[in-house]
Structure formats: C-alpha cells, structure tokens
Design a protein around this motif. Sequence first.
Motif, PDB file in Angstrom:
ATOM      1  N   UNK A   1      14.149  13.800  -7.598  1.00  0.00           N
ATOM      2  CA  UNK A   1      13.871  15.147  -8.083  1.00  0.00           C
ATOM      3  C   UNK A   1      12.970  15.183  -9.307  1.00  0.00           C
ATOM      4  N   UNK A   2      12.689  14.023  -9.872  1.00  0.00           N
ATOM      5  CA  UNK A   2      11.857  13.964 -11.070  1.00  0.00           C
ATOM      6  C   UNK A   2      10.377  14.113 -10.768  1.00  0.00           C
ATOM      7  N   UNK A   3       9.982  13.913  -9.515  1.00  0.00           N
ATOM      8  CA  UNK A   3       8.574  14.017  -9.136  1.00  0.00           C
ATOM      9  C   UNK A   3       8.364  15.225  -8.233  1.00  0.00           C
ATOM     10  N   UNK A   4       7.310  15.983  -8.457  1.00  0.00           N
ATOM     11  CA  UNK A   4       7.035  17.138  -7.587  1.00  0.00           C
ATOM     12  C   UNK A   4       6.651  16.657  -6.180  1.00  0.00           C
ATOM     13  N   UNK A   5       6.822  17.503  -5.179  1.00  0.00           N
ATOM     14  CA  UNK A   5       6.539  17.107  -3.793  1.00  0.00           C
ATOM     15  C   UNK A   5       5.105  16.645  -3.560  1.00  0.00           C
ATOM     16  N   UNK A   6       4.152  17.108  -4.349  1.00  0.00           N
ATOM     17  CA  UNK A   6       2.754  16.736  -4.145  1.00  0.00           C
ATOM     18  C   UNK A   6       2.359  15.472  -4.921  1.00  0.00           C
ATOM     19  N   UNK A   7       3.307  14.815  -5.565  1.00  0.00           N
ATOM     20  CA  UNK A   7       3.012  13.623  -6.363  1.00  0.00           C
ATOM     21  C   UNK A   7       2.444  12.505  -5.487  1.00  0.00           C
ATOM     22  N   UNK A   8       1.588  11.687  -6.075  1.00  0.00           N
ATOM     23  CA  UNK A   8       0.936  10.580  -5.377  1.00  0.00           C
ATOM     24  C   UNK A   8       1.944   9.657  -4.685  1.00  0.00           C
ATOM     25  N   UNK A   9       3.055   9.404  -5.318  1.00  0.00           N
ATOM     26  CA  UNK A   9       4.068   8.520  -4.739  1.00  0.00           C
ATOM     27  C   UNK A   9       4.501   9.008  -3.361  1.00  0.00           C
ATOM     28  N   UNK A  10       4.816  10.294  -3.268  1.00  0.00           N
ATOM     29  CA  UNK A  10       5.263  10.856  -1.993  1.00  0.00           C
ATOM     30  C   UNK A  10       4.153  10.806  -0.951  1.00  0.00           C
ATOM     31  N   UNK A  11       2.919  11.027  -1.383  1.00  0.00           N
ATOM     32  CA  UNK A  11       1.794  11.007  -0.450  1.00  0.00           C
ATOM     33  C   UNK A  11       1.586   9.592   0.101  1.00  0.00           C
ATOM     34  N   UNK A  12       1.667   8.594  -0.761  1.00  0.00           N
ATOM     35  CA  UNK A  12       1.511   7.207  -0.320  1.00  0.00           C
ATOM     36  C   UNK A  12       2.630   6.823   0.638  1.00  0.00           C
TER      37      UNK A  12
ATOM     38  N   UNK B   1       7.073   4.153  -9.072  1.00  0.00           N
ATOM     39  CA  UNK B   1       7.364   2.796  -8.605  1.00  0.00           C
ATOM     40  C   UNK B   1       8.843   2.633  -8.288  1.00  0.00           C
ATOM     41  N   UNK B   2       9.676   3.256  -9.088  1.00  0.00           N
ATOM     42  CA  UNK B   2      11.115   3.198  -8.808  1.00  0.00           C
ATOM     43  C   UNK B   2      11.424   3.775  -7.431  1.00  0.00           C
ATOM     44  N   UNK B   3      10.797   4.907  -7.130  1.00  0.00           N
ATOM     45  CA  UNK B   3      11.027   5.536  -5.835  1.00  0.00           C
ATOM     46  C   UNK B   3      10.436   4.686  -4.721  1.00  0.00           C
ATOM     47  N   UNK B   4       9.204   4.205  -4.913  1.00  0.00           N
ATOM     48  CA  UNK B   4       8.552   3.385  -3.888  1.00  0.00           C
ATOM     49  C   UNK B   4       9.316   2.090  -3.639  1.00  0.00           C
ATOM     50  N   UNK B   5       9.955   1.556  -4.671  1.00  0.00           N
ATOM     51  CA  UNK B   5      10.717   0.319  -4.515  1.00  0.00           C
ATOM     52  C   UNK B   5      12.187   0.601  -4.259  1.00  0.00           C
ATOM     53  N   UNK B   6      12.497   1.799  -3.836  1.00  0.00           N
ATOM     54  CA  UNK B   6      13.854   2.246  -3.512  1.00  0.00           C
ATOM     55  C   UNK B   6      14.807   2.119  -4.678  1.00  0.00           C
ATOM     56  N   UNK B   7      14.264   2.228  -5.893  1.00  0.00           N
ATOM     57  CA  UNK B   7      15.124   2.244  -7.074  1.00  0.00           C
ATOM     58  C   UNK B   7      15.633   0.897  -7.501  1.00  0.00           C
ATOM     59  N   UNK B   8      15.148  -0.167  -6.880  1.00  0.00           N
ATOM     60  CA  UNK B   8      15.663  -1.490  -7.232  1.00  0.00           C
ATOM     61  C   UNK B   8      14.530  -2.420  -7.623  1.00  0.00           C
ATOM     62  N   UNK B   9      13.661  -1.953  -8.501  1.00  0.00           N
ATOM     63  CA  UNK B   9      12.496  -2.707  -8.897  1.00  0.00           C
ATOM     64  C   UNK B   9      12.799  -4.032  -9.562  1.00  0.00           C
ATOM     65  N   UNK B  10      13.978  -4.182 -10.123  1.00  0.00           N
ATOM     66  CA  UNK B  10      14.271  -5.425 -10.818  1.00  0.00           C
ATOM     67  C   UNK B  10      14.334  -6.617  -9.864  1.00  0.00           C
ATOM     68  N   UNK B  11      14.463  -6.353  -8.558  1.00  0.00           N
ATOM     69  CA  UNK B  11      14.509  -7.458  -7.600  1.00  0.00           C
ATOM     70  C   UNK B  11      13.131  -7.782  -7.026  1.00  0.00           C
ATOM     71  N   UNK B  12      12.098  -7.022  -7.385  1.00  0.00           N
ATOM     72  CA  UNK B  12      10.758  -7.293  -6.884  1.00  0.00           C
ATOM     73  C   UNK B  12      10.082  -8.283  -7.805  1.00  0.00           C
TER      74      UNK B  12
END
Length: 118
Positions: free
Chosen positions: A22-33, A92-103
């Motif tokens: 909910x922190x990013x608007x629907x048109x944000x680059x993350x959602x588009x990618x 990046x958190x959203x793109x990495x499913x919230x578990x970026x520390x394991x990437x």
Amino acid sequence: MGYNFISCSPDDSAPIRHDVRGWLPPQHLCWQVLKVVGELDLSGFLRGYRADGQGAAAYPPQVLLGLVLYCYCKGVRSTRKIEAACLDDVGCRIASTGDGRRFFPCRIQPYLEMADVD
C-alpha cells in the motif's frame, strides 16, 4: 515432481511486519515492471533449473528477473547495490517479495549473465 522453487509472492509479506504494498501507488514503476514480467514467457530461464525437484530450492525466475529489471530501470546495476536496495527501497522490497535480505549477488548474477550485461 516439479521445479523446486522457494514460495514467493508479492502478496506474501510475512517477513515484514507491515504490508508495504500500500506504500506505492498503482502506477509506480515497480508494479509496471512486475506486470510486464508476469506476461513474459520465462521458459528459457527454466531450462537452467532441474525439473525433477532435486537440489536446493531456488527463487522463481519471475521474482529475480522482476527485481533485476526494476533495479536496472532505476539505474542500479551492481549486484551489491541491488542487494542493498532490497533492504531500503520499497519497490525492491515488493519485487523481492519482502525478503531482500536473502538475495545475494551469487543468486542474481545468472540473470545478469542471461541478459548479457554485467
């Protein structure tokens, strides 16, 4: 038996106490990618994985590709910087499913090589 992938979904925000979607608007680059990656044929990436389910669990190709593409669109091309962005960039958190520390760079590097970039 199928591929042995780690369960990943942007809807799964268990490692994070708050739902960051909910922190990013629907048109944000993350959602588009993520939308574009979801429409791609990733069968070429699957050839690099064992189809019998043996071996250690891997991240699904769409998760790693989405993360790499999102970071590339933002000008972040270093694997170490991508790893750091997974900790403090909401997209990046959203793109990495919230578990970026394991990437770690070793997990992202094959996707950079497949894209013929470094």
